[in-house]
Design a protein around this motif. Structure first.
Motif, PDB file in Angstrom:
ATOM      1  N   LYS A  13      40.872  49.380  29.314  1.00 26.94           N
ATOM      2  CA  LYS A  13      41.107  48.418  28.240  1.00 26.94           C
ATOM      3  C   LYS A  13      41.555  47.083  28.821  1.00 26.94           C
ATOM      4  N   VAL A  14      41.057  46.004  28.226  1.00 28.93           N
ATOM      5  CA  VAL A  14      41.366  44.643  28.660  1.00 28.93           C
ATOM      6  C   VAL A  14      42.592  44.178  27.891  1.00 28.93           C
ATOM      7  N   VAL A  15      43.661  43.802  28.622  1.00 28.87           N
ATOM      8  CA  VAL A  15      44.945  43.486  27.991  1.00 28.87           C
ATOM      9  C   VAL A  15      45.331  42.018  28.116  1.00 28.87           C
ATOM     10  N   LYS A  16      44.682  41.262  29.014  1.00 36.17           N
ATOM     11  CA  LYS A  16      44.957  39.830  29.160  1.00 36.17           C
ATOM     12  C   LYS A  16      43.631  39.107  29.224  1.00 36.17           C
ATOM     13  N   ILE A  17      43.580  37.925  28.592  1.00 41.27           N
ATOM     14  CA  ILE A  17      42.310  37.194  28.550  1.00 41.27           C
ATOM     15  C   ILE A  17      42.603  35.698  28.413  1.00 41.27           C
ATOM     16  N   GLN A  18      41.731  34.866  29.021  1.00 44.04           N
ATOM     17  CA  GLN A  18      41.856  33.412  28.924  1.00 44.04           C
ATOM     18  C   GLN A  18      40.492  32.780  29.169  1.00 44.04           C
ATOM     19  N   LEU A  19      40.195  31.675  28.461  1.00 39.23           N
ATOM     20  CA  LEU A  19      38.937  30.949  28.575  1.00 39.23           C
ATOM     21  C   LEU A  19      39.161  29.611  29.264  1.00 39.23           C
ATOM     22  N   HIS A  20      38.180  29.190  30.059  1.00 40.91           N
ATOM     23  CA  HIS A  20      38.221  27.866  30.672  1.00 40.91           C
ATOM     24  C   HIS A  20      37.707  26.845  29.662  1.00 40.91           C
ATOM     25  N   PRO A  21      38.297  25.651  29.575  1.00 40.34           N
ATOM     26  CA  PRO A  21      37.886  24.698  28.538  1.00 40.34           C
ATOM     27  C   PRO A  21      36.503  24.104  28.730  1.00 40.34           C
ATOM     28  N   THR A  22      36.041  23.914  29.963  1.00 39.36           N
ATOM     29  CA  THR A  22      34.766  23.230  30.191  1.00 39.36           C
ATOM     30  C   THR A  22      33.711  24.098  30.864  1.00 39.36           C
ATOM     31  N   HIS A  23      34.100  25.034  31.691  1.00 41.97           N
ATOM     32  CA  HIS A  23      33.137  25.918  32.343  1.00 41.97           C
ATOM     33  C   HIS A  23      33.001  27.218  31.553  1.00 41.97           C
ATOM     34  N   PRO A  24      31.841  27.867  31.611  1.00 36.83           N
ATOM     35  CA  PRO A  24      31.666  29.140  30.889  1.00 36.83           C
ATOM     36  C   PRO A  24      32.317  30.309  31.626  1.00 36.83           C
ATOM     37  N   TRP A  25      33.609  30.183  31.875  1.00 38.34           N
ATOM     38  CA  TRP A  25      34.350  31.188  32.630  1.00 38.34           C
ATOM     39  C   TRP A  25      35.381  31.859  31.736  1.00 38.34           C
ATOM     40  N   LEU A  26      35.593  33.104  32.034  1.00 38.07           N
ATOM     41  CA  LEU A  26      36.556  33.896  31.291  1.00 38.07           C
ATOM     42  C   LEU A  26      37.271  34.806  32.281  1.00 38.07           C
ATOM     43  N   VAL A  27      38.607  34.737  32.332  1.00 38.79           N
ATOM     44  CA  VAL A  27      39.383  35.573  33.246  1.00 38.79           C
ATOM     45  C   VAL A  27      40.115  36.628  32.435  1.00 38.79           C
ATOM     46  N   THR A  28      40.076  37.860  32.927  1.00 40.44           N
ATOM     47  CA  THR A  28      40.695  38.985  32.228  1.00 40.44           C
ATOM     48  C   THR A  28      41.465  39.850  33.211  1.00 40.44           C
ATOM     49  N   ALA A  29      42.402  40.615  32.647  1.00 38.10           N
ATOM     50  CA  ALA A  29      43.122  41.637  33.409  1.00 38.10           C
ATOM     51  C   ALA A  29      43.122  42.901  32.572  1.00 38.10           C
ATOM     52  N   ASP A  30      42.804  44.033  33.191  1.00 34.59           N
ATOM     53  CA  ASP A  30      42.765  45.283  32.447  1.00 34.59           C
ATOM     54  C   ASP A  30      44.052  46.068  32.655  1.00 34.59           C
ATOM     55  N   ALA A  31      44.121  47.223  32.021  1.00 29.22           N
ATOM     56  CA  ALA A  31      45.335  48.041  32.077  1.00 29.22           C
ATOM     57  C   ALA A  31      45.596  48.581  33.466  1.00 29.22           C
ATOM     58  N   ASN A  32      44.588  48.568  34.318  1.00 28.01           N
ATOM     59  CA  ASN A  32      44.743  49.037  35.696  1.00 28.01           C
ATOM     60  C   ASN A  32      45.027  47.881  36.653  1.00 28.01           C
ATOM     61  N   ASP A  33      45.398  46.695  36.083  1.00 26.45           N
ATOM     62  CA  ASP A  33      45.769  45.505  36.849  1.00 26.45           C
ATOM     63  C   ASP A  33      44.630  44.970  37.715  1.00 26.45           C
ATOM     64  N   ARG A  34      43.399  45.176  37.258  1.00 28.78           N
ATOM     65  CA  ARG A  34      42.247  44.589  37.935  1.00 28.78           C
ATOM     66  C   ARG A  34      41.878  43.299  37.211  1.00 28.78           C
ATOM     67  N   VAL A  35      41.780  42.206  37.973  1.00 28.72           N
ATOM     68  CA  VAL A  35      41.486  40.884  37.417  1.00 28.72           C
ATOM     69  C   VAL A  35      40.037  40.527  37.723  1.00 28.72           C
ATOM     70  N   SER A  36      39.341  40.014  36.700  1.00 26.60           N
ATOM     71  CA  SER A  36      37.935  39.636  36.852  1.00 26.60           C
ATOM     72  C   SER A  36      37.727  38.242  36.291  1.00 26.60           C
ATOM     73  N   VAL A  37      36.890  37.459  36.962  1.00 22.57           N
ATOM     74  CA  VAL A  37      36.434  36.158  36.469  1.00 22.57           C
ATOM     75  C   VAL A  37      34.958  36.304  36.150  1.00 22.57           C
ATOM     76  N   TRP A  38      34.616  36.087  34.879  1.00 18.15           N
ATOM     77  CA  TRP A  38      33.268  36.372  34.386  1.00 18.15           C
ATOM     78  C   TRP A  38      32.629  35.101  33.848  1.00 18.15           C
ATOM     79  N   ASP A  39      31.398  34.827  34.284  1.00 17.88           N
ATOM     80  CA  ASP A  39      30.596  33.736  33.735  1.00 17.88           C
ATOM     81  C   ASP A  39      29.839  34.296  32.535  1.00 17.88           C
ATOM     82  N   TRP A  40      30.341  34.010  31.319  1.00 21.81           N
ATOM     83  CA  TRP A  40      29.766  34.628  30.131  1.00 21.81           C
ATOM     84  C   TRP A  40      28.427  34.023  29.742  1.00 21.81           C
ATOM     85  N   GLU A  41      28.108  32.851  30.257  1.00 20.91           N
ATOM     86  CA  GLU A  41      26.819  32.241  29.926  1.00 20.91           C
ATOM     87  C   GLU A  41      25.688  32.875  30.709  1.00 20.91           C
TER      88      GLU A  41
END
Length: 739
Positions: A13-41
Motif C-alpha cells: 500500500k502507498v502511504v505517502k505521495i507528492q506531485l511535482h508542479p511542472t514535471h510529470p513526476w510523482l514520488v511515493t513511499a509504500d508501507a515497506n518504506d520503498r520510495v519510487s519516482v514515477w513519470d506518470w506521462e
C-alpha cells in the motif's frame, strides 16, 4: 467527476505521495518504506530505493566515490545508516520554490487589506540548487537528498539535528540570493529544527511550543506580507511561528498557540479565498476538519466530513468547472470526498469512486480498495493523485460529468445571450445578460495597465442576470451527449455517441427535423448542412454456453460469429453522407457517399472544409506511440503528402511519425483538398473562413485556406481543450487556464 489518467500497480500500500508542479513526476513511499519516482506521462519509473533500510546500490556508489577521491578513511558512511520509517517525501528545485512562493503571494493578495508592496519578487536560484532536481525523503533516522540529475545523494543523519527522530519537513523561503535554501524538520520532542542545504548544518530551532511530537508543517504569507510557519502536533495544538528572520540563529518562540483537535493534528493545508484573506484547513485524529481565519486566528467552521472515519489527507481544490467544491479529503475507503461551500453549507459528497476507475482484474485480487494518501496537483487542479492498497491512481477531471451545452448566436446589437443545454432527458434554454454596475459601457473604457493597479484593488465583478426556460420537446436518451449548432443558429444537433443516435432540432419551435443512428456528425460553418456517418445497430449477440457440445451450442456459436462479421461489415461499409436543411426545415441528401479511401471512417471534423478521419491499418510501435505525444513528432510531415498544396520542411519526417489518417474535403465538390494529415484532437475555423487551428496533444498548428491550403505555423500549447477565433486572434482554453 473524475476519470482514470494513469495507474501503476504496487505490491504494498502507498502511504505517502507528492506531485511535482511542472514535471510529470510523482514520488511515493509504500508501507515497506520503498520510495519510487514515477513519470506518470510516459509510465516510467525514474528511480527507486529502499529508504527505510540500507540501499546497497547507494552504499556501493558512496564507497566507490570515496575511493576515487582518495579518501581511504574507515568511518561508517551515512548511506550505511538505516533510515527507519519514511515520514514524508517531497520534491525540491527552483520550480518547486518558485511556485510555492507564488502560491503564498497570490493567496495573500486576495485579502482586501493586503499591503500594496509585498515581497513578491522571486529571488534568483541558489548555487546549491541551480539546475538540480532533488527528491527529499524524511525518515526517522536521517534525511536523504537525492539529485535526479546526477543521481548523487546526500544523507543527513539525525545526529546533525540533535539526535531526535524526524517526522515532517517544510522548505522555508529565502529573502536574498546569498541565502542558502533552508528546510525545517518537525521532531519527536516538539522542537522544529532548521537545516541549511549549503552547509548541511543546523542553523536554528523553534522551541517552547509543542509538548509532543510534531506531525505537520506548512508556510504561508499573511495579508500584511509576513511569512509564517505553522506546525501541528500530537498534542492537538496549532502553533504559528515567524519565518521572516531567517538569519536569526536564536531559539525562536511561538507567536500564537491554539487548541485545534483532540488527539492530535494530522495535516494542515492553505486555502486561497477569492476576495478574502487565506484560510487554514486542519484535520485531526478526532475525525473533524476545521477551518481557521489567518487574520483573527479564530475557528470559522468545524465539521465531520465522513462519519465514524478520520481524514488522513486534505487538499484545497479550485477547479473552474466545479466552483462550488473547495476542499478534497480522503479517509480509508475507496472514495475521494469533496466538501461543498465549507464555510456555509459544508455538504460532503463523494467526488469519485476509485474502484470504478481501476482495471477489474486488479480489484479481483483484493477484498476492497482503500485510500491511504491523496494530493491535488498544485498547478493543474484537474489532476488528483491517490495512493491505495493496490497502487497509484492518477485521476483527472472528466468533461463528461458536465451537462452538454452549446451557445446560440447572438443577434447584432442584442445584449442578451442564449445557450441550450441538456440535463438527463430535458432540453433547457438559458438566457443571460452580463452587466457591470461600475462600468455600464463594458469594453469601451480601454484596458488598464497592470502597473497602475495596486494589489489591494479588487477586480470588478461582472453581474450575470439569467433566466432558464424548459423546452417541451424531451430528449430521447439519457446518456452522454454532444451538442452543436449550425452556422445560422437555426438548428441544434444532439449526438449520443454511446447509443449511437443523433437528432437535429429546429431552434424556433424545437421540432425534430432529422434523426437516425450514428455517432459521427459535423456542421458546415458556411451553410446549414452537415455530414454524418449513419451506422447500423449492432445485432444482438446470441448467448454461447461454454463447454457445450450440443447442436444448440454449435448453432449459437455460429450465429454469434455471423453477427460479429455482420457488425464488422456494416462498420466498414459506412460512408460519409452530406445533407442540407432547406428553408422549410426538411433535410435533403446532397451526397450519399464521399468517394474517399477504403478504410472505415472513425471521425468527422466540421468547418469550412470537411475533415474525415480513417482507421489506419498500420501498427504503431510503443516507440511511435511515445513519439506522437512529443513535440519532435509534429505532424507537419503529413502536410506535404502527394497532391497536397501544404508544403513543409519538417526535419523530423520519418517512418516512425504519427499515422497520417486525416483528410480535408470540399463541401461543394466533395473532393479532397489536402493530402493525408495526422489526426487532430479538434479543429476550429475563424469567422472569415480563412484560418484554421488544428489541435494536437502538445501543440496547435495554424493553417490558411486562401488562396490555397497551406501551413502557417504552430504554437506549443499542450493539452488544449478548445479554442475560439475573434478578430484573427485565437483564444485557447486548457484544463487550467485561458490563453
Amino acid at each position: 467527476m473524475l476519470r482514470l489518467r494513469a495507474f501503476r500497480p504496487t505490491s504494498d500500500k502507498v502511504v505517502k505521495i507528492q506531485l511535482h508542479p511542472t514535471h510529470p513526476w510523482l514520488v511515493t513511499a509504500d508501507a515497506n518504506d520503498r520510495v519510487s519516482v514515477w513519470d506518470w506521462e510516459h509510465r516510467q519509473v525514474i528511480y527507486e530505493l529502499k529508504a527505510g533500510g540500507v540501499d546497497e546500490r547507494r552504499l556501493v556508489g558512496a564507497k566507490l566515490e570515496k575511493l576515487a577521491e582518495g579518501d581511504d578513511s574507515k568511518g561508517k558512511p551515512t548511506e550505511a545508516i538505516r533510515g527507519g520509517s519514511v515520514k514524508q517525501v517531497s520534491f525540491y528545485d527552483d520550480d518547486v520554490r518558485f511556485w510555492q512562493h507564488w502560491r503564498n503571494c497570490s493567496a495573500a493578495a486576495e485579502a482586501p487589506t493586503a499591503v500594496s508592496q509585498q515581497s513578491s519578487t522571486f529571488i534568483a536560484p541558489a548555487p546549491s540548487t541551480r539546475g538540480r532536481h532533488f527528491v527529499v525523503i524524511c525518515c526517522e533516522n536521517k534525511v536523504i537528498f537525492l539529485d535526479l540529475v546526477t543521481m548523487r545523494g546526500r544523507d543527513v543523519p539525525k545526529q546533525e539535528l540533535d539526535n531526535r527522530s524526524l517526522l515532517c519537513m517544510e522548505f522555508l523561503s529565502r529573502t536574498s540570493s546569498s541565502d542558502a535554501p533552508l528546510v525545517a524538520f518537525g521532531s519527536s520532542d516538539g522542537v522544529i529544527r532548521v537545516l541549511s542545504m549549503l552547509t548541511w548544518k543546523l542553523v536554528r530551532r523553534y522551541t517552547g511550543g509543542h509538548k509532543g511530537a510534531i506531525a505537520c508543517l506548512m508556510t504561508y504569507m499573511s495579508a500584511a506580507g509576513e511569512v509564517h510557519l505553522v506546525s501541528g502536533g500530537s498534542d492537538g495544538l496549532l502553533i504559528l511561528w515567524s519565518a521572516d528572520h531567517i538569519h536569526d540563529s536564536r531559539e525562536l518562540v511561538p507567536k500564537i498557540s491554539m487548541k485545534a483537535h483532540d488527539g492530535g493534528v494530522v495535516a494542515v493545508e492553505l486555502s486561497r479565498v477569492m476576495g478574502s484573506a487565506p484560510q487554514l484547513i486542519t484535520i485531526g485524529a478526532d475525525k473533524t476538519l476545521a477551518i481557521w481565519d489567518t487574520v483573527t486566528f479564530k475557528e470559522i467552521r468545524r465539521i465531520k466530513p465522513v462519519p465514524k472515519l478520520a481524514c488522513h489527507s486534505v487538499a484545497s481544490w479550485c477547479h473552474p468547472r466545479a466552483p462550488n467544491l473547495d476542499i478534497l479529503t480522503c479517509v480509508k475507503d475507496s472514495h475521494i470526498w469533496a466538501i461543498e461551500h465549507p464555510t456555509y453549507s459544508a455538504l460532503t459528497r463523494p467526488l469519485c469512486e476509485l474502484s470504478s476507475l481501476v482495471p477489474p482484474q486488479v480489484l479481483a485480487l483484493h477484498k476492497k480498495l482503500r485510500v491511504y494518501c491523496m494530493v491535488a496537483h498544485p498547478l493543474q487542479p484537474h489532476l488528483v493523485a491517490t495512493g491505495t492498497n493496490i497502487g497509484i491512481i492518477l485521476s483527472e477531471f472528466d468533461p463528461r460529468a458536465l451537462p452538454a451545452i452549446a451557445p446560440l448566436p447572438t443577434p447584432t446589437g442584442n445584449k442578451e445571450h442564449s445557450a441550450v443545454y441538456i440535463v438527463e432527458r430535458e432540453l433547457k434554454l438559458l438566457n443571460f445578460q452580463l452587466s457591470n454596475t461600475a462600468n455600464p459601457s463594458l469594453g469601451n473604457a480601454g484596458v488598464a495597465s497592470d502597473a497602475g493597479r495596486s494589489m489591494n484593488n479588487s477586480i470588478e465583478q461582472l453581474i450575470v442576470k439569467q433566466t432558464k426556460k424548459h423546452i417541451s420537446t424531451p430528449a430521447p436518451h439519457d446518456s452522454y451527449s454532444v451538442l452543436s449548432v449550425s452556422s445560422s443558429g437555426k438548428y441544434v444537433a444532439i449526438v449520443w455517441p454511446d447509443i449511437p443516435s443523433f437528432a437535429v432540432y429546429k431552434a424556433n419551435d424545437w421540432s425534430v427535423v432529422d434523426s437516425g443512428t450514428g455517432k459521427l456528425f459535423a456542421w458546415d460553418t458556411c451553410r446549414d448542412r452537415y455530414a454524418l456517418v449513419e451506422s447500423a445497430l449492432a445485432p444482438r449477440m446470441p448467448l454461447v454456453v461454454k463447454g457445450g457440445s450440443s447442436k444448440k451450442a454449435k448453432e449459437a456459436a455460429a450465429a454469434a460469429a455471423q453477427a460479429a462479421a455482420a457488425a464488422a461489415s456494416a462498420a466498414s461499409a459506412a460512408t460519409v453522407q452530406v445533407r442540407i436543411l432547406l428553408d422549410d426545415g426538411t433535410a435533403h441528401v446532397l451526397q450519399r457517399s464521399i468517394d474517399g479511401r477504403n478504410e472505415p471512417v472513425i471521425g468527422l471534423h466540421g468547418g469550412a472544409l470537411l475533415g474525415v478521419t480513417y482507421r489506419t491499418s498500420r501498427r504503431i510501435s510503443p516507440l511511435t506511440a511515445t513519439a506522437i505525444s512529443t513535440v519532435q513528432s509534429m505532424p507537419l510531415s503529413g502536410f506535404g503528402g502527394s497532391g497536397s498544396s501544404f508544403a513543409s520542411d519538417d526535419p523530423f519526417s520519418s517512418k516512425e511519425g504519427p499515422p497520417q489518417n486525416f483528410q480535408l474535403y470540399s463541401w461543394e465538390t466533395y473532393q479532397p483538398v489536402s493530402g493525408l494529415l495526422a489526426q487532430p484532437e479538434w479543429t476550429v475555423w475563424d469567422q472569415t473562413v480563412e484560418y484554421c487551428a488544428f489541435a494536437y496533444q502538445q501543440y496547435i498548428v495554424i493553417s490558411s485556406l486562401r488562396p490555397q491550403f497551406r501551413y502557417l505555423g504552430d504554437v506549443s500549447i499542450p493539452f488544449a481543450t478548445g479554442a475560439v477565433w475573434h478578430r484573427r486572434q485565437l483564444f485557447v482554453s486548457t484544463p487550467v487556464c485561458l490563453c
